[in-house]
Scaffold this motif. Structure first.
Motif, PDB file in Angstrom:
ATOM      1  N   ALA A  78      13.464  -0.718   1.095  1.00 49.99           N
ATOM      2  CA  ALA A  78      14.119  -1.451   2.808  1.00 49.99           C
ATOM      3  C   ALA A  78      13.464  -2.541   2.701  1.00 49.99           C
ATOM      4  O   ALA A  78      12.356  -2.820   2.295  1.00 49.99           O
ATOM      5  CB  ALA A  78      12.776  -0.162   3.602  1.00 49.99           C
ATOM      6  N   LEU A  79      14.736  -3.864   3.647  1.00 57.01           N
ATOM      7  CA  LEU A  79      13.878  -4.583   3.898  1.00 57.01           C
ATOM      8  C   LEU A  79      12.773  -5.110   4.937  1.00 57.01           C
ATOM      9  O   LEU A  79      13.286  -4.677   6.194  1.00 57.01           O
ATOM     10  CB  LEU A  79      15.289  -6.558   3.737  1.00 57.01           C
ATOM     11  CG  LEU A  79      16.159  -6.039   3.032  1.00 57.01           C
ATOM     12  CD1 LEU A  79      16.797  -6.112   3.232  1.00 57.01           C
ATOM     13  CD2 LEU A  79      15.413  -6.499   1.424  1.00 57.01           C
ATOM     14  N   ARG A 131       2.946   5.962  -2.873  1.00 56.35           N
ATOM     15  CA  ARG A 131       4.090   6.567  -3.295  1.00 56.35           C
ATOM     16  C   ARG A 131       3.902   6.762  -5.377  1.00 56.35           C
ATOM     17  O   ARG A 131       4.349   7.683  -6.145  1.00 56.35           O
ATOM     18  CB  ARG A 131       5.448   6.113  -3.766  1.00 56.35           C
ATOM     19  CG  ARG A 131       5.262   6.387  -1.693  1.00 56.35           C
ATOM     20  CD  ARG A 131       7.297   5.741  -2.003  1.00 56.35           C
ATOM     21  NE  ARG A 131       7.466   4.565  -1.678  1.00 56.35           N
ATOM     22  CZ  ARG A 131       7.225   4.324  -0.367  1.00 56.35           C
ATOM     23  NH1 ARG A 131       7.205   4.310   0.606  1.00 56.35           N
ATOM     24  NH2 ARG A 131       7.626   2.922  -0.551  1.00 56.35           N
ATOM     25  N   LEU A 132       3.809   5.281  -5.822  1.00 58.23           N
ATOM     26  CA  LEU A 132       3.724   5.531  -7.655  1.00 58.23           C
ATOM     27  C   LEU A 132       2.307   6.719  -7.872  1.00 58.23           C
ATOM     28  O   LEU A 132       2.971   7.383  -8.797  1.00 58.23           O
ATOM     29  CB  LEU A 132       2.867   4.105  -7.622  1.00 58.23           C
ATOM     30  CG  LEU A 132       3.952   2.341  -7.713  1.00 58.23           C
ATOM     31  CD1 LEU A 132       3.393   1.985  -8.501  1.00 58.23           C
ATOM     32  CD2 LEU A 132       5.088   3.117  -8.698  1.00 58.23           C
ATOM     33  N   ARG A 133       1.057   6.477  -7.445  1.00 55.51           N
ATOM     34  CA  ARG A 133       0.344   7.435  -7.640  1.00 55.51           C
ATOM     35  C   ARG A 133       0.748   8.902  -7.522  1.00 55.51           C
ATOM     36  O   ARG A 133       0.912  10.258  -8.162  1.00 55.51           O
ATOM     37  CB  ARG A 133      -0.897   7.534  -6.856  1.00 55.51           C
ATOM     38  CG  ARG A 133      -2.054   6.482  -7.197  1.00 55.51           C
ATOM     39  CD  ARG A 133      -3.190   6.472  -6.543  1.00 55.51           C
ATOM     40  NE  ARG A 133      -2.763   6.130  -5.080  1.00 55.51           N
ATOM     41  CZ  ARG A 133      -3.431   5.037  -4.374  1.00 55.51           C
ATOM     42  NH1 ARG A 133      -3.373   4.505  -5.360  1.00 55.51           N
ATOM     43  NH2 ARG A 133      -2.670   4.248  -2.854  1.00 55.51           N
ATOM     44  N   ARG A 134       1.631   9.193  -6.454  1.00 51.85           N
ATOM     45  CA  ARG A 134       2.515  11.185  -6.264  1.00 51.85           C
ATOM     46  C   ARG A 134       3.235  10.457  -7.806  1.00 51.85           C
ATOM     47  O   ARG A 134       3.215  11.968  -8.369  1.00 51.85           O
ATOM     48  CB  ARG A 134       3.287  11.020  -5.542  1.00 51.85           C
ATOM     49  CG  ARG A 134       2.073  11.355  -4.121  1.00 51.85           C
ATOM     50  CD  ARG A 134       2.428  11.603  -2.817  1.00 51.85           C
ATOM     51  NE  ARG A 134       3.820  10.411  -2.570  1.00 51.85           N
ATOM     52  CZ  ARG A 134       3.602  10.029  -1.175  1.00 51.85           C
ATOM     53  NH1 ARG A 134       2.077   9.577  -0.925  1.00 51.85           N
ATOM     54  NH2 ARG A 134       4.149   9.827  -0.703  1.00 51.85           N
ATOM     55  N   ALA A 187       9.851  -5.944   0.635  1.00 50.55           N
ATOM     56  CA  ALA A 187      11.057  -5.174   0.319  1.00 50.55           C
ATOM     57  C   ALA A 187       9.885  -4.294  -0.582  1.00 50.55           C
ATOM     58  O   ALA A 187       8.977  -4.232  -0.787  1.00 50.55           O
ATOM     59  CB  ALA A 187      11.540  -5.494  -0.777  1.00 50.55           C
ATOM     60  N   ASP A 188      10.148  -2.593   0.433  1.00 49.02           N
ATOM     61  CA  ASP A 188       9.736  -1.457   0.338  1.00 49.02           C
ATOM     62  C   ASP A 188      10.123  -0.462  -0.795  1.00 49.02           C
ATOM     63  O   ASP A 188      11.189  -0.203   0.343  1.00 49.02           O
ATOM     64  CB  ASP A 188       8.391  -0.682   1.307  1.00 49.02           C
ATOM     65  CG  ASP A 188       8.295   0.021   1.718  1.00 49.02           C
ATOM     66  OD1 ASP A 188       7.483   0.681   0.631  1.00 49.02           O
ATOM     67  OD2 ASP A 188       7.154  -0.022   2.639  1.00 49.02           O
ATOM     68  N   ILE A 189      10.255  -0.186  -1.483  1.00 51.47           N
ATOM     69  CA  ILE A 189      11.186   0.417  -2.384  1.00 51.47           C
ATOM     70  C   ILE A 189      10.358   1.684  -2.346  1.00 51.47           C
ATOM     71  O   ILE A 189       8.784   2.321  -3.219  1.00 51.47           O
ATOM     72  CB  ILE A 189      11.389  -0.436  -3.811  1.00 51.47           C
ATOM     73  CG1 ILE A 189      11.844  -1.691  -3.362  1.00 51.47           C
ATOM     74  CG2 ILE A 189      11.987   0.555  -4.739  1.00 51.47           C
ATOM     75  CD1 ILE A 189      12.084  -2.141  -4.855  1.00 51.47           C
ATOM     76  N   PRO A 238       1.027  -1.184   0.167  1.00 50.09           N
ATOM     77  CA  PRO A 238      -0.081   0.248   0.186  1.00 50.09           C
ATOM     78  C   PRO A 238       1.299   1.320   0.254  1.00 50.09           C
ATOM     79  O   PRO A 238       0.616   2.605  -0.868  1.00 50.09           O
ATOM     80  CB  PRO A 238      -1.238   0.239   1.599  1.00 50.09           C
ATOM     81  CG  PRO A 238      -1.036  -1.160   1.885  1.00 50.09           C
ATOM     82  CD  PRO A 238       0.889  -2.472   1.059  1.00 50.09           C
ATOM     83  N   THR A 239       2.102   1.007   0.968  1.00 44.46           N
ATOM     84  CA  THR A 239       2.604   2.338   0.447  1.00 44.46           C
ATOM     85  C   THR A 239       3.648   2.331  -0.151  1.00 44.46           C
ATOM     86  O   THR A 239       3.883   3.759  -1.204  1.00 44.46           O
ATOM     87  CB  THR A 239       4.775   2.356   1.742  1.00 44.46           C
ATOM     88  OG1 THR A 239       4.388   1.277   1.911  1.00 44.46           O
ATOM     89  CG2 THR A 239       3.124   2.444   3.212  1.00 44.46           C
TER      90      THR A 239
END
Length: 260
Positions: A219-220, A130-133, A171-173, A125-126
């Motif tokens: 971020a792992l 960010r992709l939308r922004r 992983a949060d990229i 979701p995070t």
């Protein structure tokens, strides 16, 4: 294209076009792996190994077979690390001496929108926020496909260090365009998060498009690999978009960046 994303210690060889495999000889160990492949898959398999053997020569290592381990990961000659990638009309291999880097991962994709059902299964979701922004600021880049590619490169760098699967959602990229932090200054990423086991990506033909570049931080969300006596929990990478393709790369230095 790939070499611009990586430090000078990495040698990259790429090939364009559908005939890149012409003249590439498979070794017996590789022939055994390719015996059931359809023509297109065999051509990709041969072409990318041809690139890898050229990279070996540039590093002063005699060309040799690149078999696969039980996991499906390529088995590199002793003293070398590497990563391979291919999509329709393009393939590349990047290799380095094991003393220069702990690990690396590269990925290339057609610069096209990622199918909606795919992005829903690979993005947190995070990341979707960010992709939308990013899309609001610049609609000329397919940020969803870029995120997918970055996760592939993260996984390819992760696997040799950990020897196990890293899920897309582990992983949060955070993607950014140039102007943000660049870990290696003129080159590649330094943190890390597939061809270990390269997860199948949606393929498509290469078409035209804008030229863009930037970086990303991963971020792992699970315990990261121990590197240089410290456990690292984040990886950095670089990306580029040009001529209908996008490419991403991650490198992991021995000193470990993003350590805890």
């Amino acid at each position: 294209m790939i070499e611009e994303l990586l430090p000078d210690s990495v040698v990259s060889v790429e090939a364009l076009g559908d005939d890149a495999a012409e003249g590439t000889r498979l070794y017996p160990e590789e022939e055994a792996l390719a015996v059931t492949f359809v023509h297109k898959r065999r051509s990709e398999f041969a072409a990318v190994r041809g690139c890898a053997r050229q990279a070996m020569e540039k590093l002063g290592v005699a060309p040799r077979a690149i078999p696969r381990g039980d996991s499906g990961a390529p088995v590199w000659p002793a003293g070398l690390i590497g990563s391979m990638t291919h999509c329709e009309g393009y393939c590349a291999a990047s290799l380095a001496h094991a003393g220069d880097l702990a690990s690396l991962g590269i990925d290339a994709e057609p610069h096209q929108e990622l199918p909606e059902d795919v992005i829903a299964s690979v993005a947190l979701p995070t990341e979707l926020d960010r992709l939308r922004r990013l899309a609001e600021r610049d609609q000329s880049v397919h940020w969803d496909r870029l995120l997918f590619s970055a996760k592939e490169s993260v996984y390819k760098a992760w696997f040799p260090l950990m020897g196990r699967w890293l899920d897309f959602l582990e992983a949060d990229i955070d993607l950014f365009e140039d102007g943000g932090p660049a870990p290696h200054g003129t080159g590649a990423g330094a943190f890390a998060p597939g061809d270990p086991v390269s997860r199948d990506s949606p393929r498509g033909p290469v078409t035209g498009g804008p030229e863009r570049s930037g970086g990303f931080r991963a971020a792992l969300l699970v315990p990261g690999p121990p590197v240089g006596g410290r456990r690292i929990q984040s990886f950095d990478g670089r990306w580029t978009v040009r001529q209908g393709l996008l490419a991403t790369a991650v490198t992991v230095p021995h000193g470990g960046t993003g350590a805890v």
